[in-house]
Design a protein around this motif. Structure first.
Motif: not given
Length: 68
Positions: A6-8, A14-15, A31-35, A37-42
């Motif tokens: 997920d982090l990768k 981001t790139a 952006y939606e996918e990143a959001s 992923l961010n919730r899951r990582l957090t």
């Protein structure tokens, strides 16, 4: 997916978002996918912190200080 995967993926997104070649629609989807992923990582990090604190309460290791 694993935390590392997920982090990768978040780094890849981001790139792409920084790229001048990414259009508006694709940027929005990324952006939606990143959001998500961010919730899951957090959540994963919060779960790990709770586990560390639980072990700390048992005296096995010292409690992790809050860095926020």
């Amino acid at each position: 997916m694993s935390f590392e995967t997920d982090l990768k993926r978040l780094e890849e997104i981001t790139a792409k978002l920084k790229s001048d070649e990414t259009g508006l629609e694709e940027s929005l989807a990324l952006y939606e996918e990143a959001s998500r992923l961010n919730r899951r990582l957090t959540k994963t990090l919060e779960d790990v912190r709770r586990r560390i604190e639980q072990v700390s309460a048992d005296g096995s290791i010292e409690e992790v200080e809050d860095q926020a």
